[in-house]
Design a protein around this motif. Structure first.
Motif, PDB file in Angstrom:
ATOM      1  N   VAL A 155      47.301  12.158  -6.821  1.00 12.65           N
ATOM      2  CA  VAL A 155      45.979  12.793  -6.696  1.00 12.65           C
ATOM      3  C   VAL A 155      44.926  11.978  -7.444  1.00 12.65           C
ATOM      4  O   VAL A 155      43.791  11.833  -6.971  1.00 12.65           O
ATOM      5  CB  VAL A 155      46.044  14.250  -7.204  1.00 12.65           C
ATOM      6  N   GLY A 156      45.298  11.422  -8.589  1.00 14.98           N
ATOM      7  CA  GLY A 156      44.349  10.604  -9.341  1.00 14.98           C
ATOM      8  C   GLY A 156      43.942   9.353  -8.589  1.00 14.98           C
ATOM      9  O   GLY A 156      42.761   9.004  -8.532  1.00 14.98           O
ATOM     10  N   GLY A 157      44.913   8.657  -8.007  1.00 14.80           N
ATOM     11  CA  GLY A 157      44.605   7.459  -7.229  1.00 14.80           C
ATOM     12  C   GLY A 157      43.794   7.772  -5.987  1.00 14.80           C
ATOM     13  O   GLY A 157      42.863   7.041  -5.637  1.00 14.80           O
ATOM     14  N   TYR A 158      44.140   8.863  -5.330  1.00 16.41           N
ATOM     15  CA  TYR A 158      43.396   9.275  -4.125  1.00 16.41           C
ATOM     16  C   TYR A 158      41.963   9.637  -4.486  1.00 16.41           C
ATOM     17  O   TYR A 158      41.012   9.213  -3.816  1.00 16.41           O
ATOM     18  CB  TYR A 158      44.112  10.461  -3.463  1.00 16.41           C
ATOM     19  N   THR A 159      41.776  10.399  -5.548  1.00 14.70           N
ATOM     20  CA  THR A 159      40.432  10.801  -5.963  1.00 14.70           C
ATOM     21  C   THR A 159      39.621   9.590  -6.410  1.00 14.70           C
ATOM     22  O   THR A 159      38.430   9.479  -6.093  1.00 14.70           O
ATOM     23  CB  THR A 159      40.514  11.833  -7.101  1.00 14.70           C
ATOM     24  N   ALA A 160      40.246   8.681  -7.136  1.00  7.15           N
ATOM     25  CA  ALA A 160      39.547   7.470  -7.558  1.00  7.15           C
ATOM     26  C   ALA A 160      39.139   6.628  -6.358  1.00  7.15           C
ATOM     27  O   ALA A 160      38.047   6.037  -6.347  1.00  7.15           O
ATOM     28  CB  ALA A 160      40.425   6.663  -8.504  1.00  7.15           C
ATOM     29  N   PHE A 161      39.984   6.581  -5.329  1.00  3.26           N
ATOM     30  CA  PHE A 161      39.642   5.832  -4.120  1.00  3.26           C
ATOM     31  C   PHE A 161      38.443   6.451  -3.416  1.00  3.26           C
ATOM     32  O   PHE A 161      37.517   5.745  -3.012  1.00  3.26           O
ATOM     33  CB  PHE A 161      40.849   5.765  -3.183  1.00  3.26           C
ATOM     34  N   VAL A 162      38.438   7.760  -3.284  1.00  3.02           N
ATOM     35  CA  VAL A 162      37.308   8.432  -2.630  1.00  3.02           C
ATOM     36  C   VAL A 162      36.027   8.238  -3.448  1.00  3.02           C
ATOM     37  O   VAL A 162      34.957   7.972  -2.887  1.00  3.02           O
ATOM     38  CB  VAL A 162      37.627   9.927  -2.412  1.00  3.02           C
ATOM     39  N   LEU A 163      36.126   8.334  -4.761  1.00  2.62           N
ATOM     40  CA  LEU A 163      34.941   8.122  -5.601  1.00  2.62           C
ATOM     41  C   LEU A 163      34.477   6.666  -5.550  1.00  2.62           C
ATOM     42  O   LEU A 163      33.275   6.390  -5.588  1.00  2.62           O
ATOM     43  CB  LEU A 163      35.234   8.534  -7.042  1.00  2.62           C
ATOM     44  N   GLY A 164      35.417   5.725  -5.442  1.00  4.07           N
ATOM     45  CA  GLY A 164      35.042   4.322  -5.280  1.00  4.07           C
ATOM     46  C   GLY A 164      34.324   4.074  -3.968  1.00  4.07           C
ATOM     47  O   GLY A 164      33.328   3.344  -3.916  1.00  4.07           O
ATOM     48  N   LEU A 165      34.811   4.693  -2.895  1.00  6.86           N
ATOM     49  CA  LEU A 165      34.113   4.573  -1.608  1.00  6.86           C
ATOM     50  C   LEU A 165      32.719   5.177  -1.678  1.00  6.86           C
ATOM     51  O   LEU A 165      31.759   4.626  -1.141  1.00  6.86           O
ATOM     52  CB  LEU A 165      34.914   5.274  -0.505  1.00  6.86           C
ATOM     53  N   ALA A 166      32.604   6.325  -2.329  1.00  5.38           N
ATOM     54  CA  ALA A 166      31.290   6.982  -2.436  1.00  5.38           C
ATOM     55  C   ALA A 166      30.339   6.158  -3.288  1.00  5.38           C
ATOM     56  O   ALA A 166      29.125   6.183  -3.060  1.00  5.38           O
ATOM     57  CB  ALA A 166      31.454   8.378  -3.024  1.00  5.38           C
ATOM     58  N   THR A 167      30.869   5.420  -4.245  1.00  3.32           N
ATOM     59  CA  THR A 167      30.013   4.598  -5.102  1.00  3.32           C
ATOM     60  C   THR A 167      29.410   3.434  -4.337  1.00  3.32           C
ATOM     61  O   THR A 167      28.241   3.092  -4.548  1.00  3.32           O
ATOM     62  CB  THR A 167      30.821   4.072  -6.306  1.00  3.32           C
ATOM     63  N   VAL A 168      30.171   2.818  -3.451  1.00  4.41           N
ATOM     64  CA  VAL A 168      29.630   1.662  -2.725  1.00  4.41           C
ATOM     65  C   VAL A 168      28.854   2.064  -1.478  1.00  4.41           C
ATOM     66  O   VAL A 168      28.138   1.244  -0.922  1.00  4.41           O
ATOM     67  CB  VAL A 168      30.738   0.655  -2.354  1.00  4.41           C
ATOM     68  N   ARG A 169      28.975   3.279  -1.052  1.00  2.00           N
ATOM     69  CA  ARG A 169      28.141   3.745   0.058  1.00  2.00           C
ATOM     70  C   ARG A 169      26.697   3.772  -0.401  1.00  2.00           C
ATOM     71  O   ARG A 169      26.407   3.890  -1.571  1.00  2.00           O
ATOM     72  CB  ARG A 169      28.526   5.162   0.478  1.00  2.00           C
ATOM     73  N   ASP A 170      25.802   3.707   0.505  1.00  3.03           N
ATOM     74  CA  ASP A 170      24.373   3.799   0.214  1.00  3.03           C
ATOM     75  C   ASP A 170      23.913   2.627  -0.653  1.00  3.03           C
ATOM     76  O   ASP A 170      22.858   2.680  -1.269  1.00  3.03           O
ATOM     77  CB  ASP A 170      24.057   5.150  -0.454  1.00  3.03           C
ATOM     78  N   ASP A 171      24.725   1.580  -0.759  1.00  8.44           N
ATOM     79  CA  ASP A 171      24.396   0.324  -1.439  1.00  8.44           C
ATOM     80  C   ASP A 171      23.950   0.525  -2.883  1.00  8.44           C
ATOM     81  O   ASP A 171      23.034  -0.123  -3.369  1.00  8.44           O
ATOM     82  CB  ASP A 171      23.319  -0.440  -0.652  1.00  8.44           C
ATOM     83  N   ARG A 172      24.601   1.429  -3.585  1.00  9.18           N
ATOM     84  CA  ARG A 172      24.245   1.655  -4.990  1.00  9.18           C
ATOM     85  C   ARG A 172      24.558   0.434  -5.851  1.00  9.18           C
ATOM     86  O   ARG A 172      23.745   0.009  -6.653  1.00  9.18           O
ATOM     87  CB  ARG A 172      25.015   2.860  -5.536  1.00  9.18           C
ATOM     88  N   LEU A 173      25.756  -0.117  -5.713  1.00  8.79           N
ATOM     89  CA  LEU A 173      26.136  -1.262  -6.535  1.00  8.79           C
ATOM     90  C   LEU A 173      25.456  -2.541  -6.075  1.00  8.79           C
ATOM     91  O   LEU A 173      25.120  -3.397  -6.891  1.00  8.79           O
ATOM     92  CB  LEU A 173      27.653  -1.449  -6.514  1.00  8.79           C
TER      93      LEU A 173
END
Length: 180
Positions: free
Chosen positions: A63-81
């Motif tokens: 669950v931790g790896g899955y949640t971190a993956f989803v949060l990583g995807l959400a971080t790079v969406r919308d060109d934040r980084l």
């Protein structure tokens, strides 16, 4: 014919269909939801396999790896980084045209996270804690690295680059450049 709606009602209906102007946190929460739904749909086979075969006592790495993956995807969406750091590539355009690549990438990430979870279930407790941290870190890095991986994969069946139009003016300009 009588118009039974007033302009305020029409404007409210139109506003409800448009994306509301959220602050940065609201947009991030929307991106987390979009990433979760997209990943849940495209990676459903590997999610199902991982839930079936990973024991209950190893759910933290899963669950931790899955949640971190989803949060990583959400971080790079919308060109934040990408807006802050040029080293991070922008969110790829034309992503909707390549669902197979997304599905394969998402499923591979979930299977690797599930492998970390299985290893954490089998190994002693001190190694299992380390594997949980590694699983979460892998999920976050895989989510943030998705645009870079997407750019590395060549487009299969894409059109060749458009040729420059050869009209009279372009031919004259080319001839002048050659004669100089």
């Amino acid at each position: 014919m009588i118009d039974r709606t007033d302009p305020e009602t029409d404007a409210a209906v139109v506003r409800s269909r448009q994306r509301r102007d959220n602050d940065a946190l609201g947009r991030f929460i929307e991106d987390v939801f979009d990433s979760f739904v997209e990943h849940g749909v495209l990676a459903f086979p590997s999610l199902l396999l991982s839930v079936m075969f990973v024991p209950r006592d190893a759910t933290l790495p899963l669950v931790g790896g899955y949640t971190a993956f989803v949060l990583g995807l959400a971080t790079v969406r919308d060109d934040r980084l990408h807006a802050r750091y040029d080293a991070f590539p922008a969110w790829p355009r034309g992503l909707a045209n390549r669902p197979l690549l997304r599905a394969v990438y998402y499923n591979v990430v979930v299977l690797v996270v599930a492998a970390y979870a299985l290893a954490a279930a089998v190994l002693p407790t001190d190694v299992a804690g380390t594997l949980s941290v590694v699983s979460i870190a892998f999920g976050a890095v895989a989510g943030v690295a998705f645009p870079a991986v997407f750019r590395l994969v060549p487009r299969v069946g894409s059109d060749p680059p458009a040729r420059r139009r050869r009209d009279v003016f372009a031919l004259r300009a080319d001839r002048r450049r050659r004669n100089r």
